[in-house]
Design an enzyme around this catalytic site. Structure first.
Site, mmCIF file in Angstrom:
data_model
loop_
_atom_site.group_PDB
_atom_site.id
_atom_site.type_symbol
_atom_site.label_atom_id
_atom_site.label_comp_id
_atom_site.label_asym_id
_atom_site.label_seq_id
_atom_site.Cartn_x
_atom_site.Cartn_y
_atom_site.Cartn_z
ATOM 1 N N SER A 1 0.861 -1.075 -0.084
ATOM 2 C CA SER A 1 -0.091 -0.185 0.009
ATOM 3 C C SER A 1 0.935 1.384 -0.156
ATOM 4 O O SER A 1 1.641 1.380 0.867
ATOM 5 C CB SER A 1 -0.938 0.011 1.206
ATOM 6 N N LYS B 1 -1.170 -1.024 -4.168
ATOM 7 C CA LYS B 1 -2.510 -0.170 -4.033
ATOM 8 C C LYS B 1 -2.067 1.346 -3.660
ATOM 9 O O LYS B 1 -0.954 1.358 -3.095
ATOM 10 C CB LYS B 1 -2.947 -0.768 -2.717
ATOM 11 N N LYS C 1 -3.109 5.074 -2.566
ATOM 12 C CA LYS C 1 -4.154 5.979 -2.035
ATOM 13 C C LYS C 1 -4.487 7.258 -2.950
ATOM 14 O O LYS C 1 -3.736 7.720 -3.477
ATOM 15 C CB LYS C 1 -3.612 6.403 -0.793
ATOM 16 N N ASP D 1 -7.405 3.158 -3.166
ATOM 17 C CA ASP D 1 -7.843 3.036 -2.138
ATOM 18 C C ASP D 1 -8.340 4.503 -1.456
ATOM 19 O O ASP D 1 -7.500 5.452 -1.488
ATOM 20 C CB ASP D 1 -7.170 2.384 -0.748
ATOM 21 N N GLU E 1 -11.124 0.739 -3.599
ATOM 22 C CA GLU E 1 -11.381 0.224 -2.278
ATOM 23 C C GLU E 1 -12.236 1.544 -1.394
ATOM 24 O O GLU E 1 -11.749 2.561 -1.589
ATOM 25 C CB GLU E 1 -10.424 -0.152 -1.434
ATOM 26 N N ASP F 1 -14.017 -1.621 2.885
ATOM 27 C CA ASP F 1 -12.959 -1.729 3.963
ATOM 28 C C ASP F 1 -13.942 -0.930 5.053
ATOM 29 O O ASP F 1 -14.606 -2.088 5.887
ATOM 30 C CB ASP F 1 -11.756 -1.001 3.645
ATOM 31 N N LYS G 1 -10.148 -6.570 7.673
ATOM 32 C CA LYS G 1 -9.256 -6.470 8.514
ATOM 33 C C LYS G 1 -9.790 -7.009 9.954
ATOM 34 O O LYS G 1 -10.607 -6.286 10.452
ATOM 35 C CB LYS G 1 -8.812 -5.198 8.653
ATOM 36 N N GLY H 1 -4.563 -4.417 6.272
ATOM 37 C CA GLY H 1 -3.659 -4.290 7.356
ATOM 38 C C GLY H 1 -4.002 -2.917 7.933
ATOM 39 O O GLY H 1 -4.409 -1.758 7.317
HETATM 40 O O1 OSB Z 1 -7.530 1.947 4.484
HETATM 41 O O2 OSB Z 1 -6.415 -0.042 4.246
HETATM 42 C C1 OSB Z 1 -6.479 1.183 4.670
HETATM 43 C C2 OSB Z 1 -3.431 1.773 6.868
HETATM 44 C C3 OSB Z 1 -4.459 2.559 8.013
HETATM 45 C C4 OSB Z 1 -5.556 2.831 7.855
HETATM 46 C C5 OSB Z 1 -6.168 2.630 6.846
HETATM 47 C C6 OSB Z 1 -5.639 1.586 5.874
HETATM 48 C C7 OSB Z 1 -4.233 1.423 6.044
HETATM 49 C C8 OSB Z 1 -3.408 0.733 4.694
HETATM 50 C C9 OSB Z 1 -2.225 0.142 5.324
HETATM 51 O O3 OSB Z 1 -3.786 0.609 3.743
HETATM 52 C C10 OSB Z 1 -2.010 -1.396 4.715
HETATM 53 C C11 OSB Z 1 -0.776 -2.016 5.348
HETATM 54 O O4 OSB Z 1 -0.980 -2.294 6.789
HETATM 55 O O5 OSB Z 1 0.240 -2.144 4.810
HETATM 56 MG MG MG Z 2 -8.747 0.758 3.225
#
Ligand code: OSB
Ligand code: MG
Length: 382
Positions: A144, A170, A172, A197, A222, A247, A271, A299
């Site tokens: 990510s 992934k 953001k 995401d 996402e 999510d 998660k 995660g």
């Molecule tokens: O939206 O998936 C998410 C981390 C903190 C809060 C939200 C998200 C995330 C990640 C991290 O995308 C993914 C990882 O732990 O590598």
């Molecule tokens: Mg997410």
């Protein structure tokens, strides 16, 4: 299986510097936070869990301080002295407490680890026994990547990660950093496996805008809409072609059943931290298998404790897409556990051999991270 009787539960709020921070549509965490949960049984067996929270309530409503408060005053007293015959039923004891899923997952995770260690068994095999399957012994993973200042900066990180062996990227996004950004990335990397995401940054009124992703051959988008907007994700699903992954919206097995009923979901990011732990995760896993819903494990930038448990869960055969569980060196140097998780050439992490989560917690590093939290506590309580 051998029951465990909980003698003591210690809480460790911690702060750790990130190797690479993760900027999302709701902001950037200044450091990694968590409340670690350490259980000791009457027989002297120890186990660990992680309430994966952040300093600020950006992803969920929980923070390090709320998780500590709820654990210390409500959850720890309920579980101390209890005999656990079956970790799956820990949540029944905690039922009298509403919400606070990250805190719940932390203490429940510690019980799962302790129970598996007391029975000299890997957590991956314990989880597998609840879903009538066998662990695949590995988790297929991606990475990510947070919002960067420029497309070039993003491409440099993507290329570095692909060079390390990550086969699913992934990215953001947020309003103003979405369609043109994704087009530029796709133009530079026509064959890469890419997903986006949004972390709830849009509303249904943005559907025409989001439909512009349709031609970019994305694996999924996402959580485009608000966490409570399961119904409108169902409406959006008729208006865009990119598969919708949820999510934030799916906090319980019931949420998932509702999302399936209103066609709001094509893929699930499960998660364990978000759904209150591994019992609920097992129920959700079974629904995904029954409905052939593509599933991956997400995660919360966990330390080695939460990550090892997630790797164990992600090794179940019904987890069909690459997970947001990257190698240790993507997050921390050093982590609080040993040995580190290392990316294998096939974009997987191996499930460790040892009992429970299979990694060793280094007490001095926990102590160091706890002192760091004391020093950096941005939002003291009281
Ligand atoms: O939206 O998936 C998410 C981390 C903190 C809060 C939200 C998200 C995330 C990640 C991290 O995308 C993914 C990882 O732990 O590598
Ligand atoms: Mg997410």
């Amino acid at each position: 299986m051998r029951p465990i009787t909980i003698k003591e539960i210690a809480l460790h709020p911690i702060a750790m510097p990130f190797v690479e921070p993760l900027k999302t549509s709701f902001g950037m965490e200044p450091f990694k936070g968590a409340v670690l949960v350490e259980i000791t049984t009457e027989d002297g067996v120890k186990g660990w869990g992680e309430a994966a929270v952040a300093p600020a309530p950006g992803y969920s409503g929980e923070t390090i301080a709320t998780a500590y408060h709820i654990l210390k005053h409500f959850m720890v007293p309920l579980l101390t002295g209890k005999t656990i015959e079956d970790p799956y039923h820990t949540r029944d004891i905690l039922k009298v407490i509403r919400d606070h899923h990250h805190a719940r997952a932390g203490i429940e995770g510690a019980i799962w680890d302790t129970f598996a260690r007391a029975n000299d068994m890997r957590l991956a095999d314990l989880f597998a026994s609840y879903v009538d399957a066998e662990s695949t012994n590995r988790a297929v993973v991606g990475v990510s990547i947070g919002i960067q200042p420029t497309v070039e900066d993003t491409l440099a990180i993507i290329r570095k990660r692909m060079g390390q062996g990550y086969k699913r990227i992934k990215l953001k996004i947020k309003p103003g950093w979405d369609v043109d950004f994704a087009k530029a990335i796709r133009a530079a990397l026509p064959d890469a496996t890419i997903m986006l995401d949004a972390n709830s940054a849009y509303t249904l009124a943005d559907s025409d805008h989001l439909a512009q992703f349709d031609d970019l051959n994305l694996l999924m988008i996402e959580q485009p809409l608000q966490p409570f907007d399961i119904y409108e994700h169902g409406m959006l699903n008729h208006l865009i072609d990119t598969p919708i992954c949820l999510d934030e919206s799916i906090k319980t097995a019931l949420d998932l059943r509702i999302a399936l009923q209103v066609n709001a979901i094509d893929i699930l990011n499960l998660k364990p931290a978000r759904v209150g732990g591994y019992s609920e995760s097992i129920d959700i896993y079974k629904i995904c298998v029954e409905h052939e819903l593509p599933l991956w494990i997400g995660g919360m930038l966990e330390t080695g404790i939460g990550r090892a448990a997630n790797v164990a869960f992600a090794s179940l055969p019904g987890v069909t897409l690459p997970c947001d569980i990257s190698a240790t060196d993507r997050y921390f140097d050093p982590d609080i556990t040993e040995p580190p998780f290392v990316l294998q050439p096939d974009s997987t992490l191996a499930v460790p051999d040892g009992p429970g989560i299979g990694v060793e917690v280094i007490p001095e590093r926990v102590q160091e991270a706890a002192v760091r939290w004391q020093e950096r506590n941005l939002y003291p309580v009281g």
